[in-house]
Design an enzyme around this catalytic site. Sequence first.
Site, PDB file in Angstrom:
ATOM      1  N   ASP A  11       0.868  -1.185   0.000  1.00 26.17           N
ATOM      2  CA  ASP A  11       0.000   0.000   0.000  1.00 26.17           C
ATOM      3  C   ASP A  11       0.906   1.237   0.000  1.00 26.17           C
ATOM      4  O   ASP A  11       2.134   1.123  -0.190  1.00 26.17           O
ATOM      5  CB  ASP A  11      -1.004  -0.047   1.167  1.00 26.17           C
ATOM      6  CG  ASP A  11      -0.380   0.258   2.514  1.00 26.17           C
ATOM      7  OD1 ASP A  11       0.863   0.405   2.598  1.00 26.17           O
ATOM      8  OD2 ASP A  11      -1.139   0.357   3.497  1.00 26.17           O
ATOM      9  N   CYS A  68       3.299  -2.887   3.951  1.00 29.95           N
ATOM     10  CA  CYS A  68       2.446  -1.739   4.294  1.00 29.95           C
ATOM     11  C   CYS A  68       3.218  -0.906   5.312  1.00 29.95           C
ATOM     12  O   CYS A  68       4.440  -1.038   5.408  1.00 29.95           O
ATOM     13  CB  CYS A  68       1.069  -2.182   4.781  1.00 29.95           C
ATOM     14  SG  CYS A  68       1.033  -3.159   6.287  1.00 29.95           S
ATOM     15  N   THR A  70       3.238  -1.012   8.603  1.00 30.04           N
ATOM     16  CA  THR A  70       3.761  -1.837   9.697  1.00 30.04           C
ATOM     17  C   THR A  70       3.978  -3.294   9.311  1.00 30.04           C
ATOM     18  O   THR A  70       4.631  -4.028  10.051  1.00 30.04           O
ATOM     19  CB  THR A  70       2.755  -1.842  10.858  1.00 30.04           C
ATOM     20  OG1 THR A  70       1.492  -2.335  10.340  1.00 30.04           O
ATOM     21  CG2 THR A  70       2.561  -0.452  11.434  1.00 30.04           C
ATOM     22  N   HIS A 101      10.979 -23.642  10.281  1.00 31.43           N
ATOM     23  CA  HIS A 101       9.986 -24.299  11.135  1.00 31.43           C
ATOM     24  C   HIS A 101       8.553 -24.167  10.626  1.00 31.43           C
ATOM     25  O   HIS A 101       7.768 -25.094  10.772  1.00 31.43           O
ATOM     26  CB  HIS A 101      10.038 -23.713  12.558  1.00 31.43           C
ATOM     27  CG  HIS A 101      11.306 -24.040  13.284  1.00 31.43           C
ATOM     28  ND1 HIS A 101      11.422 -23.942  14.646  1.00 31.43           N
ATOM     29  CD2 HIS A 101      12.525 -24.461  12.836  1.00 31.43           C
ATOM     30  CE1 HIS A 101      12.651 -24.293  15.017  1.00 31.43           C
ATOM     31  NE2 HIS A 101      13.349 -24.590  13.927  1.00 31.43           N
ATOM     32  N   ASN A 102       8.199 -22.980  10.102  1.00 36.61           N
ATOM     33  CA  ASN A 102       6.788 -22.722   9.743  1.00 36.61           C
ATOM     34  C   ASN A 102       6.531 -22.828   8.252  1.00 36.61           C
ATOM     35  O   ASN A 102       5.381 -22.709   7.819  1.00 36.61           O
ATOM     36  CB  ASN A 102       6.350 -21.311  10.186  1.00 36.61           C
ATOM     37  CG  ASN A 102       6.769 -20.943  11.586  1.00 36.61           C
ATOM     38  OD1 ASN A 102       7.417 -19.918  11.807  1.00 36.61           O
ATOM     39  ND2 ASN A 102       6.412 -21.776  12.544  1.00 36.61           N
ATOM     40  N   ARG A 112       7.346   1.638   7.296  1.00 40.31           N
ATOM     41  CA  ARG A 112       7.549   2.774   8.204  1.00 40.31           C
ATOM     42  C   ARG A 112       8.371   2.374   9.424  1.00 40.31           C
ATOM     43  O   ARG A 112       8.582   3.191  10.319  1.00 40.31           O
ATOM     44  CB  ARG A 112       6.193   3.318   8.651  1.00 40.31           C
ATOM     45  CG  ARG A 112       5.425   3.982   7.522  1.00 40.31           C
ATOM     46  CD  ARG A 112       4.050   4.434   7.950  1.00 40.31           C
ATOM     47  NE  ARG A 112       3.358   5.060   6.831  1.00 40.31           N
ATOM     48  CZ  ARG A 112       2.033   5.104   6.725  1.00 40.31           C
ATOM     49  NH1 ARG A 112       1.258   4.585   7.653  1.00 40.31           N
ATOM     50  NH2 ARG A 112       1.481   5.688   5.678  1.00 40.31           N
ATOM     51  N   HIS A 136       8.363 -30.574  11.892  1.00 43.33           N
ATOM     52  CA  HIS A 136       7.679 -29.305  11.605  1.00 43.33           C
ATOM     53  C   HIS A 136       6.525 -29.491  10.616  1.00 43.33           C
ATOM     54  O   HIS A 136       5.535 -28.770  10.652  1.00 43.33           O
ATOM     55  CB  HIS A 136       8.675 -28.276  11.079  1.00 43.33           C
ATOM     56  CG  HIS A 136       9.786 -28.015  12.044  1.00 43.33           C
ATOM     57  ND1 HIS A 136       9.575 -27.456  13.282  1.00 43.33           N
ATOM     58  CD2 HIS A 136      11.115 -28.280  11.970  1.00 43.33           C
ATOM     59  CE1 HIS A 136      10.727 -27.373  13.938  1.00 43.33           C
ATOM     60  NE2 HIS A 136      11.677 -27.860  13.154  1.00 43.33           N
ATOM     61  N   ARG A 139       3.331 -30.363  12.363  1.00 40.42           N
ATOM     62  CA  ARG A 139       2.695 -29.208  13.011  1.00 40.42           C
ATOM     63  C   ARG A 139       1.974 -28.344  11.983  1.00 40.42           C
ATOM     64  O   ARG A 139       0.907 -27.789  12.253  1.00 40.42           O
ATOM     65  CB  ARG A 139       3.753 -28.411  13.774  1.00 40.42           C
ATOM     66  CG  ARG A 139       4.273 -29.208  14.956  1.00 40.42           C
ATOM     67  CD  ARG A 139       5.558 -28.684  15.522  1.00 40.42           C
ATOM     68  NE  ARG A 139       6.042 -29.589  16.576  1.00 40.42           N
ATOM     69  CZ  ARG A 139       7.293 -29.609  17.031  1.00 40.42           C
ATOM     70  NH1 ARG A 139       8.192 -28.776  16.539  1.00 40.42           N
ATOM     71  NH2 ARG A 139       7.641 -30.461  17.974  1.00 40.42           N
TER      72      ARG A 139
END
Length: 144
Positions: A11, A68, A70, A101-102, A112, A136, A139
């Site tokens: 954005d 964006c 944040t 792991h994920n 920003r 992993h 999970r």
Amino acid sequence: MNKLKIAIGCDHGGFLLKQKIIEFLDKNGYEYKDFGSFDEEAVDYPVIAKQVSGAVSNKEFERGILVCGTGLGMSIVANKFKGIRAVCLENKFSAKATREHNDSNVLCLGGRILKDDLALELVDIWLTTEFQGGRHQKRIDMIE
Ligand code: RB5
């Protein structure tokens, strides 16, 4: 040419950093599609997050990068999509760990918050670190 296909979007709060990331992707031979936005005019981050996350969810692209102000709003939207494991990163340890792991497939960054150099290091680590599988994977199956 690197074989990962990447969908990228931002954005207005993430536009300048997204442009830096695109320079990085070009320099390193990644294949990508830029879903915009294409300037600093205000746009609603859910619209862009939906386009990028949808394109990763339907397997048109293997990874997504969303920027964006944040990184937070983008990650909230991205995680609504089936098969999306979106993470908002601010440090290098997590960039490596979340891939190992994920098997995270969408990276959200805050234009920003992050200095350009750190942001590009996070992108580099996140794009080049392999998922470890094994315990992993079990999970991740539980998430789905
Ligand atoms: C836009 O002002 C800002 O809300 C957006 O870029 C993002 O930070 C949302 O999470």
